[in-house]
Each structure stands twice: as C-alpha cells, then as structure tokens.
Design a protein around this motif. Structure first.
Motif, PDB file in Angstrom:
ATOM      1  N   TYR A   1      24.472  38.886  66.675  1.00 45.56           N
ATOM      2  CA  TYR A   1      24.800  40.266  67.024  1.00 45.56           C
ATOM      3  C   TYR A   1      25.564  40.243  68.336  1.00 45.56           C
ATOM      4  O   TYR A   1      25.293  39.433  69.216  1.00 45.56           O
ATOM      5  CB  TYR A   1      23.523  41.093  67.166  1.00 45.56           C
ATOM      6  CG  TYR A   1      22.663  41.084  65.936  1.00 45.56           C
ATOM      7  CD1 TYR A   1      22.938  41.934  64.874  1.00 45.56           C
ATOM      8  CD2 TYR A   1      21.579  40.215  65.824  1.00 45.56           C
ATOM      9  CE1 TYR A   1      22.148  41.928  63.722  1.00 45.56           C
ATOM     10  CE2 TYR A   1      20.792  40.199  64.683  1.00 45.56           C
ATOM     11  CZ  TYR A   1      21.080  41.050  63.644  1.00 45.56           C
ATOM     12  OH  TYR A   1      20.311  41.040  62.503  1.00 45.56           O
TER      13      TYR A   1
ATOM     14  N   ASN B   1      28.363  42.639  71.249  1.00 46.46           N
ATOM     15  CA  ASN B   1      29.252  43.709  71.698  1.00 46.46           C
ATOM     16  C   ASN B   1      30.105  43.105  72.805  1.00 46.46           C
ATOM     17  O   ASN B   1      30.145  41.882  72.951  1.00 46.46           O
ATOM     18  CB  ASN B   1      28.470  44.971  72.139  1.00 46.46           C
ATOM     19  CG  ASN B   1      27.615  44.755  73.359  1.00 46.46           C
ATOM     20  OD1 ASN B   1      27.757  43.785  74.087  1.00 46.46           O
ATOM     21  ND2 ASN B   1      26.690  45.665  73.586  1.00 46.46           N
TER      22      ASN B   1
ATOM     23  N   LYS C   1      20.011  46.797  66.560  1.00 45.65           N
ATOM     24  CA  LYS C   1      20.207  48.074  65.874  1.00 45.65           C
ATOM     25  C   LYS C   1      20.170  49.234  66.873  1.00 45.65           C
ATOM     26  O   LYS C   1      21.023  50.119  66.837  1.00 45.65           O
ATOM     27  CB  LYS C   1      19.127  48.269  64.810  1.00 45.65           C
ATOM     28  CG  LYS C   1      19.291  49.529  64.010  1.00 45.65           C
ATOM     29  CD  LYS C   1      18.221  49.659  62.951  1.00 45.65           C
ATOM     30  CE  LYS C   1      18.387  50.951  62.193  1.00 45.65           C
ATOM     31  NZ  LYS C   1      17.328  51.175  61.222  1.00 45.65           N
TER      32      LYS C   1
ATOM     33  N   ASN D   1      23.356  49.411  68.900  1.00 46.08           N
ATOM     34  CA  ASN D   1      24.582  49.421  68.089  1.00 46.08           C
ATOM     35  C   ASN D   1      25.409  48.142  68.224  1.00 46.08           C
ATOM     36  O   ASN D   1      26.640  48.197  68.315  1.00 46.08           O
ATOM     37  CB  ASN D   1      25.453  50.637  68.437  1.00 46.08           C
ATOM     38  CG  ASN D   1      24.751  51.931  68.117  1.00 46.08           C
ATOM     39  OD1 ASN D   1      24.135  52.059  67.071  1.00 46.08           O
ATOM     40  ND2 ASN D   1      24.827  52.887  69.025  1.00 46.08           N
TER      41      ASN D   1
ATOM     42  N   LYS E   1      27.159  44.884  66.805  1.00 46.83           N
ATOM     43  CA  LYS E   1      27.748  44.517  65.520  1.00 46.83           C
ATOM     44  C   LYS E   1      27.181  43.167  65.086  1.00 46.83           C
ATOM     45  O   LYS E   1      26.812  42.348  65.916  1.00 46.83           O
ATOM     46  CB  LYS E   1      29.265  44.412  65.646  1.00 46.83           C
ATOM     47  CG  LYS E   1      29.929  45.701  66.053  1.00 46.83           C
ATOM     48  CD  LYS E   1      31.407  45.470  66.290  1.00 46.83           C
ATOM     49  CE  LYS E   1      32.051  46.718  66.873  1.00 46.83           C
ATOM     50  NZ  LYS E   1      33.430  46.465  67.273  1.00 46.83           N
ATOM     51  N   GLN E   2      27.132  42.945  63.771  1.00 47.68           N
ATOM     52  CA  GLN E   2      26.681  41.654  63.281  1.00 47.68           C
ATOM     53  C   GLN E   2      27.879  40.806  62.889  1.00 47.68           C
ATOM     54  O   GLN E   2      28.737  41.247  62.123  1.00 47.68           O
ATOM     55  CB  GLN E   2      25.743  41.803  62.084  1.00 47.68           C
ATOM     56  CG  GLN E   2      25.181  40.478  61.639  1.00 47.68           C
ATOM     57  CD  GLN E   2      24.081  40.610  60.604  1.00 47.68           C
ATOM     58  OE1 GLN E   2      23.594  41.698  60.334  1.00 47.68           O
ATOM     59  NE2 GLN E   2      23.692  39.499  60.029  1.00 47.68           N
TER      60      GLN E   2
END
Length: 96
Positions: free
Chosen positions: A4, A6, A23, A26, A28-29
């Motif tokens: 994950y 950012n 999660k 927020n 991203k994966q």
C-alpha cells in the motif's frame, strides 16, 4: 503480500491492522504477483523510495545532514549485499 502506498508512505504487510490503516488513510494498493518474494518486494520499495527522494530533490527539497548520513549507510549496506550476491556468481576458481 500486498503493498500500500501514497506520496509519503509505503507499507508492505498482510497484517489486518495494516490493511485497516491503508483503507482508513486511502492508500492505494500496488499491483503484486503471487510469486513475488519478500526480497523482490523490498527491492521494489527501495527503488520507489529512491525515485520519490529524487523527485522531491528535483522539486527543491534539500537533504539535511542526518538524512544524508542515513542515505550513506543505506548505500554502504546495499553495496555489501550486491557484492555478496555477485560473489555467488563468480566461477569457483576465482577467489575474493
């Protein structure tokens, strides 16, 4: 293992609390493959961090002395790993 990310953070974990954190914030994966080894994932993360640092410097950020010392240490450690791996590939009649 999922990764994950950012602009400021990268997390590589299967732990439920980390998945929840990703999660909640927020993140991203990143696309990964089932056969990716931990070594490959970590090297991908290192390359990504280097690119982000380089981009920040291109945008005007400056590295302070403490962080430069960390970069020097990381460079030294990665160089040692690379030498160890390269030694595995030398023909047996060549000594280190």
């Amino acid at each position: 293992m999922p990764i994950y990310y950012n602009n400021d953070l990268i997390i590589c974990s299967n732990h439920d609390s980390d998945k929840k954190f990703a999660k909640d914030y927020n993140l991203k994966q990143m696309k990964t493959y089932e056969n990716d080894s931990l070594e490959h994932i970590l090297l991908t993360q290192i390359c990504s961090s280097v690119e982000l640092i380089s981009n920040d410097m291109d945008s005007g950020a400056e590295i302070n002395t403490r962080n430069l010392d960390k970069i020097k240490l990381a460079d030294q450690l990665l160089h040692e790993v690379q030498e160890d791996l390269a030694f595995q590939l030398l023909p047996s009649n060549i000594k280190k």
